[in-house]
Write an enzyme that holds these catalytic residues in place. Structure first.
Site, short mmCIF file in Angstrom:
data_model
loop_
_atom_site.label_atom_id
_atom_site.label_comp_id
_atom_site.label_asym_id
_atom_site.label_seq_id
_atom_site.Cartn_x
_atom_site.Cartn_y
_atom_site.Cartn_z
N HIS A 24 0.75 -1.65 0.53
CA HIS A 24 -0.13 0.04 0.05
C HIS A 24 0.98 1.33 -0.15
O HIS A 24 1.36 2.03 0.85
CB HIS A 24 -0.60 0.18 0.87
CG HIS A 24 -1.90 1.03 1.10
ND1 HIS A 24 -3.37 0.18 1.17
CD2 HIS A 24 -1.61 2.30 1.04
CE1 HIS A 24 -3.81 1.74 1.16
NE2 HIS A 24 -3.87 2.96 1.49
N HIS A 26 1.47 5.03 -2.72
CA HIS A 26 0.31 5.50 -3.54
C HIS A 26 1.59 6.43 -3.95
O HIS A 26 2.46 7.16 -3.69
CB HIS A 26 -0.34 6.92 -2.82
CG HIS A 26 -2.16 6.44 -2.47
ND1 HIS A 26 -2.90 5.45 -3.20
CD2 HIS A 26 -1.95 5.20 -0.63
CE1 HIS A 26 -4.00 5.01 -2.17
NE2 HIS A 26 -3.45 5.49 -1.30
N ASP A 28 1.33 8.75 -6.38
CA ASP A 28 0.83 10.45 -6.46
C ASP A 28 1.19 10.70 -4.95
O ASP A 28 1.05 12.23 -4.90
CB ASP A 28 -0.57 10.58 -6.78
CG ASP A 28 -1.46 10.11 -5.63
OD1 ASP A 28 -0.92 8.88 -5.48
OD2 ASP A 28 -2.04 10.19 -6.62
N GLY A 185 -10.38 7.35 -1.88
CA GLY A 185 -11.05 8.55 -2.42
C GLY A 185 -12.04 8.37 -0.64
O GLY A 185 -11.99 7.50 -0.35
N HIS A 212 -9.91 0.51 -0.23
CA HIS A 212 -9.68 1.25 0.81
C HIS A 212 -11.25 1.44 1.48
O HIS A 212 -12.32 1.44 1.12
CB HIS A 212 -9.56 1.85 0.27
CG HIS A 212 -8.37 2.76 0.15
ND1 HIS A 212 -7.37 2.35 -1.08
CD2 HIS A 212 -7.28 3.73 0.82
CE1 HIS A 212 -6.35 3.13 -1.05
NE2 HIS A 212 -6.49 4.06 -0.80
N GLU A 215 -10.91 2.81 7.06
CA GLU A 215 -9.81 3.76 7.02
C GLU A 215 -10.84 4.88 7.80
O GLU A 215 -10.76 5.19 9.27
CB GLU A 215 -9.03 4.85 6.16
CG GLU A 215 -7.90 5.48 6.51
CD GLU A 215 -7.44 6.00 5.83
OE1 GLU A 215 -5.90 6.73 6.10
OE2 GLU A 215 -8.07 5.38 4.80
N ASP A 307 1.68 4.04 2.58
CA ASP A 307 0.51 4.92 2.38
C ASP A 307 0.97 5.80 1.30
O ASP A 307 1.29 5.93 0.07
CB ASP A 307 -0.27 5.28 3.73
CG ASP A 307 -1.34 5.75 3.03
OD1 ASP A 307 -1.67 5.10 1.71
OD2 ASP A 307 -2.38 6.48 3.76
#
Length: 372
Positions: A24, A26, A28, A185, A212, A215, A307
């Site tokens: 996990h 990202h 970006d 998102g 996801h 969370e 993350d």
């Protein structure tokens, strides 16, 4: 061995030398601050800071608000500089190099292609640009003595309703770098039930799924992810702890699992937990109190992840060191979560076995030898 045992606790240098698996992370959310500055300058995009250290601090502080919504807002700047094929390739290449330098031997880079079309690229062209960067990064890391394998996880933004397009993209590039599908998102209001047909479509085309869940939202998001979304893994999933009642007192503490917690544990669905990021988004108040330790002790399939390395100013080494220093983890605990992650990787069974037997375990044995 659990965190209750008196096993060896490695220092930072030895932790850095450990083989690591990250599921996990990202794309970006892991840019180098200097890269953001350079690409923003070329694109004419205004940033909140003008030097790399100040920009790195801004990303951390903006993300360190306890709100997932504000955390997500920081991506406006990174996504803005990832709108051309060259920029996407550069970011992907540098991500691979940074992960490899941190001891990562297997990584899955997740990102949302639909957010990178402002420069005129098609969805397919974005995937191809990222893959070119990944391939270059793997080759460059090998030249530096680091062997790493990296796959793409393409994700749909829950609120944008382009889920089918991204699912089609995952199928089209399934054997060309894409290893799985994700939705990311806002969790609240955008549960897997929003587009029920997607999950059957992905299953029929043999595309692994991580979602996801657990969370920002609670147990309902986890329940929908595993039952409706047929998720092979849970992105975070930390709030499964809310379905567990802990009873203290007497000779031993006890844990009473609810039905959903039993389901997740019984099926050994990997939890992609990200302690530092979870602190920023309010999932836990401290590393010591983070659910990762209790869940691991209860034999959930716990994995450790970064993350967003830029927003959290973190790395796998940093995450591991915090757990050793603040939650009492030993090297055996680090072995457990790394092996669990390797077995949860979106690749074939024989490839997972090779990763565990030929890379992960020999690497840990070498470090354990240095501790003796």
């Amino acid at each position: 061995m659990t965190t209750q045992d008196h096993g060896a606790r490695p220092g930072e240098a030895l932790i850095r030398a450990l083989p690591k698996v990250v599921l996990h992370d990202h794309l970006d959310g892991g840019l180098r601050p200097q890269t953001v500055l350079e690409l923003a300058d070329a694109a004419g995009h205004e940033l909140p800071a003008s030097d790399s250290e100040s920009l790195a601090a801004w990303f951390r502080d903006a993300a360190d608000s306890g709100s997932l919504v504000r955390y997500i807002e920081t991506f406006r700047h990174t996504i803005a500089v990832m709108q051309t094929a060259d920029n996407l390739a550069r970011v992907a290449r540098e991500a691979v190099l940074d992960l490899a330098a941190d001891g990562v031997v297997y990584a899955e880079q997740r990102w949302a292609p639909e957010q990178h079309l402002a420069g005129g690229l098609s969805l397919g062209e974005t995937v191809e640009a990222v893959q070119a960067g990944i391939d270059d990064g793997i080759a460059a890391a090998a030249a530096e003595g680091h062997i790493i394998r990296v796959g793409q996880l393409v994700g749909a933004m829950r609120q944008a309703d382009r889920w089918q397009e991204i699912a089609d993209l995952a199928v089209a590039y399934r054997d060309r770098g894409v290893v799985g599908f994700d939705i990311a998102g806002p969790e609240d209001g955008f549960l897997p039930s929003r587009h029920l047909g997607i999950w059957r479509f992905l299953a029929e085309h043999d595309v692994p799924v991580t979602i996801h869940a657990g969370e920002a939202a609670g147990l309902d998001s986890i329940g929908q992810a595993v039952h409706l979304g047929q998720a092979d893994r849970l992105g975070h999933g930390a709030r499964i702890i809310d379905d567990i009642a802990f009873v203290t007192g007497g000779e031993h503490d006890a844990a009473d699992l609810g039905r959903l917690a039993h389901w997740v544990r019984d099926h050994q669905i990997p939890l992609e937990l990200c302690p530092v990021s979870n602190l920023q988004t309010g999932v836990a108040e401290s590393i010591a109190a983070h659910p990762i330790t209790r869940l691991k002790e209860l034999d959930f399939a716990v994995t450790l992840n970064t993350d967003n390395r830029l927003m959290s100013r973190t790395s796998m080494t940093h995450e591991m060191k915090l757990l050793v220093d603040e939650a009492g983890w030993t090297i055996d605990d680090l072995v457990d979560v790394t092996v669990t992650a390797a077995w949860g990787a979106f690749m074939h069974h024989d490839e997972r076995r090779d990763l565990v037997d030929q890379v992960v375990m020999p690497g840990f044995q070498k470090v354990e030898g240095a501790l003796v």
